[in-house]
Scaffold this motif. Structure first.
Motif, PDB file in Angstrom:
ATOM      1  N   LYS C 204       0.830  -1.217   0.000  1.00  0.00           N
ATOM      2  CA  LYS C 204       0.000   0.000   0.000  1.00  0.00           C
ATOM      3  C   LYS C 204       0.860   1.261   0.000  1.00  0.00           C
ATOM      4  CE  LYS C 204      -3.807  -2.261  -0.017  1.00  0.00           C
ATOM      5  NZ  LYS C 204      -4.429  -2.328  -1.352  1.00  0.00           N
ATOM      6  N   LYS C 205       1.782   1.270  -0.921  1.00  0.00           N
ATOM      7  CA  LYS C 205       2.671   2.432  -1.036  1.00  0.00           C
ATOM      8  C   LYS C 205       1.850   3.712  -1.201  1.00  0.00           C
ATOM      9  CE  LYS C 205       5.165   1.214  -4.566  1.00  0.00           C
ATOM     10  NZ  LYS C 205       6.184   1.511  -5.587  1.00  0.00           N
ATOM     11  N   GLY C 206       2.264   4.739  -0.516  1.00  0.00           N
ATOM     12  CA  GLY C 206       1.586   6.018  -0.666  1.00  0.00           C
ATOM     13  C   GLY C 206       0.341   6.159   0.186  1.00  0.00           C
ATOM     14  N   GLY C 207      -0.110   5.050   0.762  1.00  0.00           N
ATOM     15  CA  GLY C 207      -1.292   5.129   1.613  1.00  0.00           C
ATOM     16  C   GLY C 207      -0.968   5.778   2.953  1.00  0.00           C
ATOM     17  N   ALA C 208      -2.007   6.206   3.653  1.00  0.00           N
ATOM     18  CA  ALA C 208      -1.809   6.758   4.992  1.00  0.00           C
ATOM     19  C   ALA C 208      -1.325   5.641   5.909  1.00  0.00           C
ATOM     20  CB  ALA C 208      -3.125   7.336   5.516  1.00  0.00           C
ATOM     21  N   ALA C 209      -0.483   6.009   6.864  1.00  0.00           N
ATOM     22  CA  ALA C 209       0.077   5.028   7.789  1.00  0.00           C
ATOM     23  C   ALA C 209      -1.046   4.225   8.448  1.00  0.00           C
ATOM     24  CB  ALA C 209       0.950   5.718   8.832  1.00  0.00           C
ATOM     25  N   SER C 210      -2.089   4.914   8.854  1.00  0.00           N
ATOM     26  CA  SER C 210      -3.181   4.223   9.550  1.00  0.00           C
ATOM     27  C   SER C 210      -3.878   3.231   8.613  1.00  0.00           C
ATOM     28  CB  SER C 210      -4.197   5.240  10.079  1.00  0.00           C
ATOM     29  OG  SER C 210      -4.638   6.058   9.002  1.00  0.00           O
ATOM     30  N   PRO C 260      12.041   1.448  -3.035  1.00  0.00           N
ATOM     31  CA  PRO C 260      11.236   2.023  -4.115  1.00  0.00           C
ATOM     32  C   PRO C 260      11.295   3.552  -4.035  1.00  0.00           C
ATOM     33  CG  PRO C 260       9.851   0.789  -2.543  1.00  0.00           C
ATOM     34  CD  PRO C 260      11.264   0.561  -2.154  1.00  0.00           C
ATOM     35  N   PRO C 261      11.118   4.214  -5.164  1.00  0.00           N
ATOM     36  CA  PRO C 261      11.398   5.655  -5.263  1.00  0.00           C
ATOM     37  C   PRO C 261      10.718   6.508  -4.210  1.00  0.00           C
ATOM     38  CG  PRO C 261      10.585   4.765  -7.369  1.00  0.00           C
ATOM     39  CD  PRO C 261      10.624   3.634  -6.411  1.00  0.00           C
ATOM     40  N   ASP C 262       9.485   6.172  -3.866  1.00  0.00           N
ATOM     41  CA  ASP C 262       8.722   7.081  -3.004  1.00  0.00           C
ATOM     42  C   ASP C 262       8.740   6.679  -1.531  1.00  0.00           C
ATOM     43  OD1 ASP C 262       7.513   4.792  -3.695  1.00  0.00           O
ATOM     44  OD2 ASP C 262       5.570   5.636  -4.195  1.00  0.00           O
ATOM     45  N   ALA C 263       9.587   5.725  -1.186  1.00  0.00           N
ATOM     46  CA  ALA C 263       9.588   5.248   0.205  1.00  0.00           C
ATOM     47  C   ALA C 263      10.201   6.289   1.136  1.00  0.00           C
ATOM     48  CB  ALA C 263      10.353   3.932   0.306  1.00  0.00           C
ATOM     49  N   GLU C 264       9.505   6.521   2.240  1.00  0.00           N
ATOM     50  CA  GLU C 264      10.040   7.390   3.295  1.00  0.00           C
ATOM     51  C   GLU C 264      10.632   6.495   4.376  1.00  0.00           C
ATOM     52  OE1 GLU C 264      10.489  10.548   4.113  1.00  0.00           O
ATOM     53  OE2 GLU C 264       9.978  11.104   2.050  1.00  0.00           O
ATOM     54  N   LEU C 265      11.943   6.630   4.613  1.00  0.00           N
ATOM     55  CA  LEU C 265      12.622   5.683   5.492  1.00  0.00           C
ATOM     56  C   LEU C 265      11.942   5.546   6.853  1.00  0.00           C
ATOM     57  CD1 LEU C 265      14.830   3.723   6.084  1.00  0.00           C
ATOM     58  CD2 LEU C 265      16.360   5.608   6.581  1.00  0.00           C
ATOM     59  N   LEU C 266      11.634   6.661   7.490  1.00  0.00           N
ATOM     60  CA  LEU C 266      11.066   6.555   8.836  1.00  0.00           C
ATOM     61  C   LEU C 266       9.705   5.870   8.803  1.00  0.00           C
ATOM     62  CD1 LEU C 266      12.184   9.764  10.715  1.00  0.00           C
ATOM     63  CD2 LEU C 266      13.251   7.516  10.503  1.00  0.00           C
ATOM     64  N   ASP C 267       8.901   6.196   7.794  1.00  0.00           N
ATOM     65  CA  ASP C 267       7.600   5.523   7.656  1.00  0.00           C
ATOM     66  C   ASP C 267       7.795   4.020   7.480  1.00  0.00           C
ATOM     67  OD1 ASP C 267       6.633   8.032   7.727  1.00  0.00           O
ATOM     68  OD2 ASP C 267       6.001   8.122   5.629  1.00  0.00           O
TER      69      ASP C 267
END
Lengths: 405, 405, 405, 405
Positions: C204-210, C260-267
């Motif tokens: 679920k890349k790009g989805g909200a954490a919740s 992947p390109p849009d991954a945020e490390l901390l997330d």
């Protein structure tokens, strides 16, 4: 300098006479020993002279060892106060002699049978001043202490470019890499087994085995100023028989096509075992070390055994790779080009100062002589012998024995 | 020495008069520059004097820079024939300037944007003789050239034993080990990122971030004889933002409990990035290098910035570990303690001779300046600057600029 | 099959009547439990029925759970003699329960505080036969047992090709490689931290954490046949706070541009810690394991949670990489696809047979539950559950519980 | 079963008579070949019979191959529709035959001289159904395909515990570890050279070299159901002469004292080279593979060559370690226990189904046959032969040839 001879005579003379004993004492204190080829004629003349020496006779004596006679008696040799220097060395020797740690190597019976109490130290300066203490006439196998000589001989014959197309020149890093080669498929450096095996393969290629070994022995003898160099055939036979790791290394290198085209693996390995089985004393090895410290010229004979550039290369690699896995730590804390052997010998070459050899058979877990390493550590705690101790401005109270006090 | 002043006067004088221009020319040739704090009063006096100087005035001038005035004019500084020396350096510089290989680092935009044609070289001897060529007033980030200073500062504050309970002192061996620690769980040495991060953590522990950085900057300035040292905030911000590897290293070390108990990882890393972002010129960095070459005493001010023993440690590790994965090869072929930075700077400390800094931004694949490394190789092909070139008896035709000709 | 219902009735009946208690006992023995969604209507009818059941009523009861009713009572489920099977499991459980070795993990306080005596085992066959013993209602964190699920979810969403362009699929070999990536610059496989972090980044890349976490929890619940799945927030907070190694891994992978390109490390890391902090019981995890053993179809609901091809991939990697550094040995000696977690859980998926979960918090030095590993070893010493036990002709006396006796 | 013989007769008969040709055709289609020892009497009888066979004669024929006669003609062998199965295999064979990539191995001339166009495939099911296509009568050296047999023989003689006190049982991980041993100082597993050398050292220890080799050849022949097994002496001599890596491995292991006490290194290595130089055809090797797939019982003779437990161990290690550095990827994507040899052979053992051997000499860079690997990949894309394809519920359209359609 001969201008100063009258002054020198005066400083020794009493009522126009110099006592022969005073001269002998003076020479001895300076570290110039009677078996030094440079003073053969001088000692012959001295031994034939009367006990009281006139200024004319003094001049004649001086002519038997031109320059050296004056330098020795005026404290103008590499280590001016040689007596004080050797007193310090003896102190260290005595301190270290109390250490009872370490183990004999067990991989061949000949090394395991050595008297573990043996301990000797010899020094020879770049001006040929010599001193020994302990079991300095006992023979021991040179083992890995042969590697610097083998490397220098390969360089002399093949040149730096050829030699280093067969062997690297950097520390190997991790122990577990011992059996592998560097990124270029070469042994990491000439100070480890694989590299020394390779260097040996480059010496007198194609020559008869006997001629090749004669050649090496001759070079050892020349580097030692003509002192006797021996060979321990029992060690050789044992080495050859138990050399699993070296055979593994050899086959691995052959698989990687690392050897020169015409190298015969078994010949190469046997040559290597022979070099390891050369025998010598700390006395002789100190002279060899001083030949390295003196840019390749044997201090006792003036013979240029190795060219200075090759000696420079050798010292660089002794500094970075000479003490097995302790090399990095040794370079940092002791900072003297050195080579260790599994027989318990350590050969130190202090550039422009001289060579020191320590021998004590009990080894630490890295394969270095326990007393030998401790001797080295204490040596640099008293003397400014670390490579980077040469800097001006070192305000510490350690001794620079090169300086007149 | 003042006995020799009349002789010196005579050598410069014509009919009892010395021309001011001749003195200025003589000082310039010796490498003593007008902004040298030691000659501030002298130049003030010289600039105020008439163009013709009498023996009495000559004596007064000499008193403005006691000792140095005479040494400079009688070719008695570290490099006696400084003009010939700098002519050789300029030759090498011009040769190397034709090289157009290498790449700019791309990991942060600030380094990528640097003019790739930039090239500068500066030298400062242990007697403060200075010379520069090229873009020697351009500022560049010190990057990894900060590591020797950081290491020395940690040593000064904590002592060798404490520092080396947190960081090793041996080459790390293989590249792939970069991210791992040594067998004791410590960074391999202070010249790699992990080790420099650790050394930084030992400086002014517990102090405010601003105070800690002020302290470091002050030390840099002192080591540079008071020359201006800058800070590139854009580089710092970029470093901090793109420092994945350093964050990885930091977290890995923290996991291994390698840090001192009170270290805050983010503070430690920010401090490290700040040290990397210090800016200087080859002129200033050459003075810092000469401070190291001079046993820790800044030649321009006489201030003991680092103690000699710590400088010795630093030079040992620069020799074995200062040039990234090229360190072993550099130690063998160049043999000068050096530290390279990703900005294209190389800082050389030639013990008892002086410091040299070369800066050219295009890097080889190991991260060292292409022109910088080539400059170093040519330097030792002309000068006896290799650690083991100091041996007597080197019969080659390379120059030993320390000797009077 | 309904043809055989009269026969079944006869086998249970006495004088035309079947006792309700006999039916309840028969179902229980077969491993069909009252909370099984497939038998909800059946148990409702049974509980509402009289204690004596006629053939007509029997037919009606059978219609409440078509097929399953007959299969259960005629010993035609995956493990025909389930009572004997669970008796053996209980024997093993009791034997292993006497072991008192191992240590609690100490890296976060929440794991250290767990009662070290806890021990539970649950099984669920591919036909939904269930059995538990010990602390089977206690919740524990799934930790690395989340990795197979995370991997399957990534496969479901992105497909095998995309997922394996980000993560490898081979054993990693040496421990010391843990922090490094494989030759292609990817994490070695989805069963180690780096690989699981990467798989998480693909869900679920790009989805909200919740939303992303809700999605994962929903899938866990579905795989567990609707059983409750919990979340231990204290563990999550602790994991996040003490995750030095995972942060190191994350930064290292980011430096290598592995994400992947849009991954945020901390997330990505927080998502990983959340997956590790999911809580469940052996009861529920055995159902999840049986879903894997059943080709992705939950035995209790018939829902296809994961596609069979992805489950095949997952089982392959569980077999070769699921037990940390013990994986190779486990594959050889136990030979069942398994995943171990630092909370002391081991999840076993025996293809076509069912899932077993063992939980006991004391760990061996490789991080696997001591009792858990011992349970597995004894399991295959009694049952033909090794991957290569399926061969015909195995003349040993171990049990194949799949076969009717 | 003999109850069903009349039914079988009826299904083949027309007007009370069965045509001999129809029976021969039926047997052929079932994969039962005339040289099968189980049908020797049957074919003798058939060949001697008239072309029209009565029910009484039919009964007599059936008695010549009890059970098998009926099973073959009623499609009740391991692969019921053997004709369809072999048609698919032939399809794959033809597709793969168009591939022209890869290189011949160059390390010994005998392998380099092989016709690179050669290509053969043979199959033998656990019920002895056989089929071949291509150059299936050409002999090739088994090379590393000997390793599973050597391992099984060591297990048979010494038992699992003894064997695995000399050799590990896990994948070795990295290529660069090839020359080293595992953490316990043992070869990593029996499927790599070091491990196979070690297993060889455990077979008939102390026996004469000729007796030991006779023993191995006898076992090969038995495993191949009596088919001829050859020996390529030229390959043996070449292997022995060019075996630098194996000598390196051998010496390294001897140094580590890894061998059993009485092992003679040269004997051990020669034995290993001899095992590699055994020659066979795909036809024979497929039978050997089927013996492994059949739990150690040769399908053609019913002889228990290896015990089932040892075969299980062997298949486990073939799955994880059988395809050199491609093993991990092969286990994931193909999932069949396999062993590859540098001669271009790949031996597959599909548990409970049968053995397949593919041979094509052109190798990829990892040393596996290019066509061989491609054949395997396409095999599992058509058939459910992956270890974890056995799961129920796999809804894909691949074929499970074990099932009657």
């Amino acid at each position: 300098m001969s201008d100063s001879l009258p002054t020198l005579f005066k400083s020794f003379s009493k009522e126009g006479i110099v006592r022969r004993e005073a001269l002998l004492e003076g020479l001895k204190e300076s570290g110039i020993l009677e078996d030094d080829p440079r003073v053969k004629a001088l000692f012959k003349a001295l031994n034939g002279s009367s006990s009281e020496i006139s200024e004319a006779q003094f001049q004649i004596l001086s002519d038997q060892a031109p320059g050296l006679f004056e330098q020795a008696l005026t404290d103008n040799l590499a280590i001016p106060d040689f007596r004080a220097f050797t007193a310090e060395l003896t102190d260290i020797f005595d301190e270290v002699n109390t250490i009872r740690m370490g183990k004999l190597p067990t991989y061949i019976p000949q090394l395991e049978r050595v008297d573990p109490e043996k301990f000797a130290m010899s020094v020879c300066t770049v001006d040929g001043q010599r001193f020994s203490v302990g079991d300095c006439d006992d023979y021991f196998c040179v083992q890995s202490c042969s590697k610097p000589v083998t490397y220098c001989l390969a360089l002399e014959e093949q040149g730096e470019d050829v030699v280093h197309s067969y062997v690297g020149r950097e520390p190997s890093g991790k122990t577990f890499n011992e059996l592998t080669l560097n990124a270029k498929g070469l042994p990491h450096n000439p100070m480890i087994n694989a590299g020394a095996i390779m260097c040996g393969a480059l010496i007198k290629k194609g020559g008869a085995a006997s001629d090749r070994f004669d050649y090496v022995m001759e070079k050892w003898k020349t580097a030692a100023g003509g002192q006797k160099i021996g060979f321990n055939n029992a060690v050789y036979l044992s080495e050859r028989q138990t050399a699993d790791r070296n055979f593994a290394l050899g086959y691995f290198m052959r698989e990687k096509k690392a050897f020169p085209p015409d190298a015969e693996l078994l010949d190469v390995l046997e040559f290597y075992f022979q070099c390891c089985s050369i025998e010598t004393t700390t006395k002789s090895m100190a002279i060899i070390a001083s030949t390295l410290a003196n840019g390749g010229v044997c201090p006792l004979t003036g013979v240029q055994v190795f060219s200075p550039g090759h000696v420079k290369n050798c010292l660089s690699l002794m500094l970075s790779c000479g003490m097995y896995d302790f090399s990095g730590e040794f370079a940092f804390t002791v900072g003297i080009p050195a080579k260790s052997g599994v027989s318990g010998a350590i050969m130190l070459a202090i550039p422009n100062v001289g060579g020191i050899t320590v021998w004590s058979p009990l080894l630490d877990e890295l394969g270095n002589s326990v007393r030998g390493v401790e001797f080295c550590k204490r040596l640099v705690s008293r003397f400014k012998f670390h490579t980077f101790d040469t800097m001006l401005g070192l305000g510490d109270d350690r001794i620079d024995p090169r300086r007149k006090r």
